[in-house]
Design a protein around this motif. Structure first.
Motif, PDB file in Angstrom:
ATOM      1  N   UNK B  76     -16.575  -6.119  55.376  1.00  0.00           N
ATOM      2  CA  UNK B  76     -15.218  -5.804  55.821  1.00  0.00           C
ATOM      3  C   UNK B  76     -15.149  -4.429  56.492  1.00  0.00           C
ATOM      4  N   UNK B  77     -16.040  -3.506  56.093  1.00  0.00           N
ATOM      5  CA  UNK B  77     -16.022  -2.188  56.736  1.00  0.00           C
ATOM      6  C   UNK B  77     -16.250  -2.334  58.236  1.00  0.00           C
ATOM      7  N   UNK B  79     -15.656  -5.046  60.042  1.00  0.00           N
ATOM      8  CA  UNK B  79     -14.524  -5.769  60.631  1.00  0.00           C
ATOM      9  C   UNK B  79     -13.440  -4.786  61.068  1.00  0.00           C
ATOM     10  N   UNK B  80     -13.233  -3.738  60.248  1.00  0.00           N
ATOM     11  CA  UNK B  80     -12.173  -2.800  60.585  1.00  0.00           C
ATOM     12  C   UNK B  80     -12.650  -1.659  61.483  1.00  0.00           C
ATOM     13  N   UNK B 109     -17.874  -8.393  51.294  1.00  0.00           N
ATOM     14  CA  UNK B 109     -18.602  -7.131  51.266  1.00  0.00           C
ATOM     15  C   UNK B 109     -19.977  -7.295  51.909  1.00  0.00           C
TER      16      UNK B 109
END
Lengths: 361, 361
Positions: B76-77, B79-80, B109
């Motif tokens: 997710x890190x 993705x953002x 994650x």
């Protein structure tokens, strides 16, 4: 497809691990009572065969989906433009993953989509919801309550006290917005500033309203009545901060300090101050809120700000929800007389804030 | 809660609108056969009462959840941090919202969480899935296929040809990566450059592999054999671009042009070239890929790049999936002998690319 691909069955896993179907079922559904060497054999067989448990059957046993919805009551464009949400999601994601729960982020284009979000929540696809960025007149909390989904809010929900959602049993995680704002304004007063302006966030959000209250507390304490022209309402965005700063310079050219309701707003204010030839902090000192690293460190000049631990807030929201779910403390919200015991849905967790001094004030 | 809050029922809506339960049910479930003035009255009553249809009952009738999962096979890190995903999600969100479908973003994650994602997809919580950023050895496509969920991929899936997922019936949307890369390298040759380097993306992704092929096509065509030291593998990030550019300057100090596999990589390369005292484009010309506005416009110097319409790709992925669902063309992927008719899950949509000339080349 030219050929059927068969999906590995519970039986296949049992055969591979050399155990009974019941043992596999117990391990897969997270139950206890299986000795560790056996459980380990089952997990290895599950992995080797790529077995995916039948979720529907599993849910019937556990009554759990092992999935938690995150609802951010802002258009998806804002969710991706504001690093605040990325940080909060990081904390949530880490905590949910540590407990093998799936993070289900429900994105919307705007408020018109909130009925659809509530419909999805009511549809039994998740065990609970983490909800944030609510505005006062948003129908979402009422809809979520109707959906009967255990919920933890990010930020103190502040909707009207006569609506069902003003339930004192509501669970939320927030930072000490009012205390943080007081510290920021006191710091500016200590620097000898007296014409201290405040650029607010959207005042239909409790975080913005609480920071304004903190500003007013200190201004009233120290200076007696404060000049209402020094307060400009804005919207937590850099563009909003620019507009507000222009208006402030217009209204009060003698302004010598600005407390901005968040860092993004402060960035906009810094830009306009630079354009107008004011030196920061010599002519105008600036303090933000959040401490959105690295944005605050890279600002020109680096931004003094009120730090809140945004990632930790996300983590705590997830933890509070999962604890409530596993303790069975989350009851359908429409049941009358649910007790507000500590740790129950009536829990509020308020995190402290810290003033971080950099060059801007 | 101190009191039960009653949820508005289908009966209440029927009473308010002055129609039968069956009429309300038909309108709410999107069926035809209700005259417009009547349907409008029902919709108004639904809105006034804040009625939320019972999703479970509704699903039994329509066999639809009106929800589509988006799976990005990255932590997710990332993705953002990478604006590419925000743009693609924007297109997807607009299209799904226009059809009143809920966007369900499943965050992870890392790869260890993909089994959980597949379990959620298999659990009957969504009608289909949009999946992107797959790496060659990722078990996710196989797991999704086992889950039997209609799927459209973002980017040509490139996993091994002997796996079930190498199904020729797979549906995907991509841009012309190879053609775009050729145009970039041809442009650099037209500028008179001969020592043209390529900083690749992660070569276990087809987009990166296809761009490398395009680079090689043109270099081989025009220069005969090309110098393998001019190719450095990287990872689509600015930090990776910096590392690769340092290595390139070390290996081939005579490099006079760089084709970077995406804009973020090009930004890293520009930074290192600046630090090393090389002028862009005079000493070294640089071309990126994606055209991530405003990043490309604000680069120093503004970046020449290969434009792909990322938002449109997202929109088309969503449209392809919804069309397939409403036509009933998406069948369970494990059924043998499903025909690969045009527009079926066997569809590939390839969008064109355009070279955008700015100052860097």
């Amino acid at each position: 497809m030219t050929e059927a691909v068969s999906r590995p069955t519970l039986e296949a896993v049992a055969a591979r691990a050399g155990v009974s179907r019941a043992t596999v079922s117990r391990v897969v559904n997270g139950g206890d009572g299986v000795r560790e060497p056996l459980a380990e054999r089952v997990r290895r067989a599950v992995e080797e065969l790529g077995y995916v448990p039948n979720q529907a059957a599993r849910s019937l046993v556990t009554r759990r989906h092992d999935a938690v919805a995150v609802v951010i009551a802002e258009p998806e464009t804002k969710v991706f433009a504001d690093p605040f949400f990325a940080l909060q999601l990081r904390g949530i994601s880490k905590e949910l993953t540590a407990h093998d729960n799936q993070l289900v982020l429900l994105l919307t284009e705007g408020r018109a989509d909130h009925v659809r979000v509530a419909r999805y929540l009511a549809g039994g696809h998740v065990d609970g919801a983490l909800v944030f960025s609510l505005h006062l007149d948003d129908p979402l909390p009422g809809l979520i309550q109707d959906a009967g989904v255990p919920t933890v809010f990010g930020g103190r929900p502040g909707w009207g006290e006569d609506t069902p959602a003003a339930d004192p049993g509501v669970a939320y995680v927030d930072c000490d917005n009012r205390g943080g704002a007081r510290a920021a304004v006191r710091h500016l007063l200590d620097l000898g500033r007296r014409r201290i302006a405040h650029i607010t966030g959207p005042l239909d959000q409790t975080s913005a309203a609480d920071r304004l209250d903190g500003y007013r507390d200190v201004m009233a304490d120290v200076l007696g009545e404060s000049d209402p022209r020094l307060v400009v309402e804005s919207d937590f965005t850099p563009a909003g901060g620019e507009r507000a700063m222009r208006e402030l310079l217009d209204r009060c050219p003698d302004v010598d300090a600005v407390f901005a309701a968040n860092d993004l707003t402060a960035l906009g204010a810094l830009r306009v101050l630079r354009e107008s030839g004011r030196r920061v902090p010599d002519d105008v000192a600036v303090v933000g809120f959040d401490d959105m690293v690295p944005v605050t460190e890279q600002a020109e000049p680096p931004l003094t700000t009120v730090r809140q631990d945004i990632e930790e807030m996300g983590r705590l929201m997830a933890r509070l929800l999962l604890q409530g779910l596993s303790d069975g403390r989350h009851r359908p919200r429409t049941l009358p007389g649910a007790p507000a015991v500590p740790g129950s849905p009536g829990t509020a967790v308020i995190l402290p804030t810290t003033l971080i001094r950099r060059a801007s004030a």
